[in-house]
Design an enzyme around this catalytic site. Sequence first.
Site, PDB file in Angstrom:
ATOM      1  N   ASP A   1      56.001  39.063  61.515  1.00 38.44           N
ATOM      2  CA  ASP A   1      56.444  38.587  62.829  1.00 38.44           C
ATOM      3  C   ASP A   1      55.458  37.532  63.334  1.00 38.44           C
ATOM      4  OD1 ASP A   1      54.216  39.972  63.671  1.00 38.44           O
ATOM      5  OD2 ASP A   1      55.289  41.460  64.849  1.00 38.44           O
TER       6      ASP A   1
ATOM      7  N   ASP B   1      56.860  47.204  71.973  1.00 32.77           N
ATOM      8  CA  ASP B   1      57.025  47.548  70.561  1.00 32.77           C
ATOM      9  C   ASP B   1      55.665  47.658  69.876  1.00 32.77           C
ATOM     10  OD1 ASP B   1      59.652  47.429  71.180  1.00 32.77           O
ATOM     11  OD2 ASP B   1      60.169  45.793  69.812  1.00 32.77           O
TER      12      ASP B   1
ATOM     13  N   ASP C   1      50.541  48.615  60.238  1.00 32.02           N
ATOM     14  CA  ASP C   1      50.536  47.980  58.925  1.00 32.02           C
ATOM     15  C   ASP C   1      50.682  49.057  57.849  1.00 32.02           C
ATOM     16  OD1 ASP C   1      50.185  46.508  56.651  1.00 32.02           O
ATOM     17  OD2 ASP C   1      48.224  45.687  57.202  1.00 32.02           O
TER      18      ASP C   1
ATOM     19  N   HIS D   1      45.531  54.160  70.794  1.00 31.35           N
ATOM     20  CA  HIS D   1      45.016  52.846  71.205  1.00 31.35           C
ATOM     21  C   HIS D   1      46.164  51.867  71.432  1.00 31.35           C
ATOM     22  CE1 HIS D   1      42.266  49.280  71.058  1.00 31.35           C
ATOM     23  NE2 HIS D   1      43.366  48.716  70.591  1.00 31.35           N
ATOM     24  N   GLU D   2      47.072  51.775  70.462  1.00 30.01           N
ATOM     25  CA  GLU D   2      48.165  50.803  70.562  1.00 30.01           C
ATOM     26  C   GLU D   2      49.100  51.113  71.728  1.00 30.01           C
ATOM     27  OE1 GLU D   2      48.025  48.096  68.995  1.00 30.01           O
ATOM     28  OE2 GLU D   2      46.426  48.711  67.629  1.00 30.01           O
TER      29      GLU D   2
ATOM     30  N   HIS E   1      48.071  49.492  74.844  1.00 32.99           N
ATOM     31  CA  HIS E   1      48.578  48.117  74.991  1.00 32.99           C
ATOM     32  C   HIS E   1      50.036  48.121  75.429  1.00 32.99           C
ATOM     33  CE1 HIS E   1      45.033  46.206  73.465  1.00 32.99           C
ATOM     34  NE2 HIS E   1      45.129  46.728  72.263  1.00 32.99           N
TER      35      HIS E   1
ATOM     36  N   HIS F   1      42.076  45.026  75.845  1.00 36.87           N
ATOM     37  CA  HIS F   1      40.898  45.517  75.133  1.00 36.87           C
ATOM     38  C   HIS F   1      39.708  45.659  76.068  1.00 36.87           C
ATOM     39  CE1 HIS F   1      42.326  44.381  70.836  1.00 36.87           C
ATOM     40  NE2 HIS F   1      42.553  45.646  71.126  1.00 36.87           N
TER      41      HIS F   1
ATOM     42  N   MET G   1      40.169  51.823  74.214  1.00 37.49           N
ATOM     43  CA  MET G   1      40.697  50.466  74.122  1.00 37.49           C
ATOM     44  C   MET G   1      39.683  49.471  73.544  1.00 37.49           C
ATOM     45  SD  MET G   1      43.679  51.128  74.882  1.00 37.49           S
ATOM     46  CE  MET G   1      44.274  49.453  74.631  1.00 37.49           C
TER      47      MET G   1
END
Length: 254
Positions: A147, A171, A175, A195-196, A199, A205, A213
Site C-alpha cells: 500500500d 485500519d 507484516d 501499540h498499533e 494509532h 508516537h 507508544m
Amino acid sequence: KQVACLCSILCRLFMQDYLQHYYHLQNDPLGRMKRSGLSFTSKVKDMQIFFGLNVSGRLDSDTLEVMRSPRCGVPDVEEYSHAQTTRWNKNVITYRYLLYTRDLPRSTVDSLIESAFSVWARASSLTFVRSNTRNADIMVEFATHGDLFPFDGPGRTLAHAFGPGSGIGGDTHFDDAERWTAGETGFNLFVVAAHEFGHALGLKHSRNRESLMFPNYKPFRSANLLSSEDVASIKALYSKHFGCIPESYQRSSK
C-alpha cells in the site's frame, strides 16, 4: 575493497530510506536523495532528538543501532497517511479481520487482538466490538502488501495503522513476513497490536521509552502495558466527549 564499497552503499541507502520514511527526508529535483547538506543533517538531528541521543547530526554507532531496531511503520513526525481526524466521534468501535497470519492458530490471534483492544478499553470509556460487516471501523490484516507504506520483509517495519477516519482510517496492518508469537520469541502480537491500536485511536508516537507508544519494539512485561503518559493521552482524546475515565488506573504486572 569492492565488498566494502558495496556495504557502504547499502548502508547509505538504508539510512536514507529510514530518514525519508520516518522523518520526511525529501528527494532533490533530480530524484536523488539528499545525502549531504542541511536537509540530511537536520533530519538526522531530528531523529537523534526524538530518541534522546547525542545530537550531532552524524550517523554514529548509537544512531545506527536505533535505526536498525525493529519498529512501527508510522513516522515519528506528522503528515502520516491521508487526512485524519483526531479521534473517533463515538465510544463503540468495531473491528473486523481481513486476513490472518499462519504463524498462530486463529483462536490465538483472536484472543491476542481482543486483549490488545482491552488495554485501551480499561483506560478509557471505549468499547471494542468484533464485526463481520464491511463497514467496520478498524480492519485488521496480516499481509506483505504494497500500500502507500509497503512493508520491507523480515526485521524492521513490523506493522502500521492509520488514524481515525473514513475509508482506510483506523485500519491496522501487520507484516506477515515477521514471525508472530504469543510469547517472548519472534514478535509478540499482543504488544505490537496494542501499540498499533493506539494509532488507530488517534495517538502519535512518544519519545518516552516507558510508553507503549514509543516507536521501537520491546517486549513488555506489564499486563496492562500503559504508562501514565499513555493513560493521560487517551484521556485527553476521549474522556471530555464520552464520559469519565476511572480516577485511578493501576498498572499491574504478570
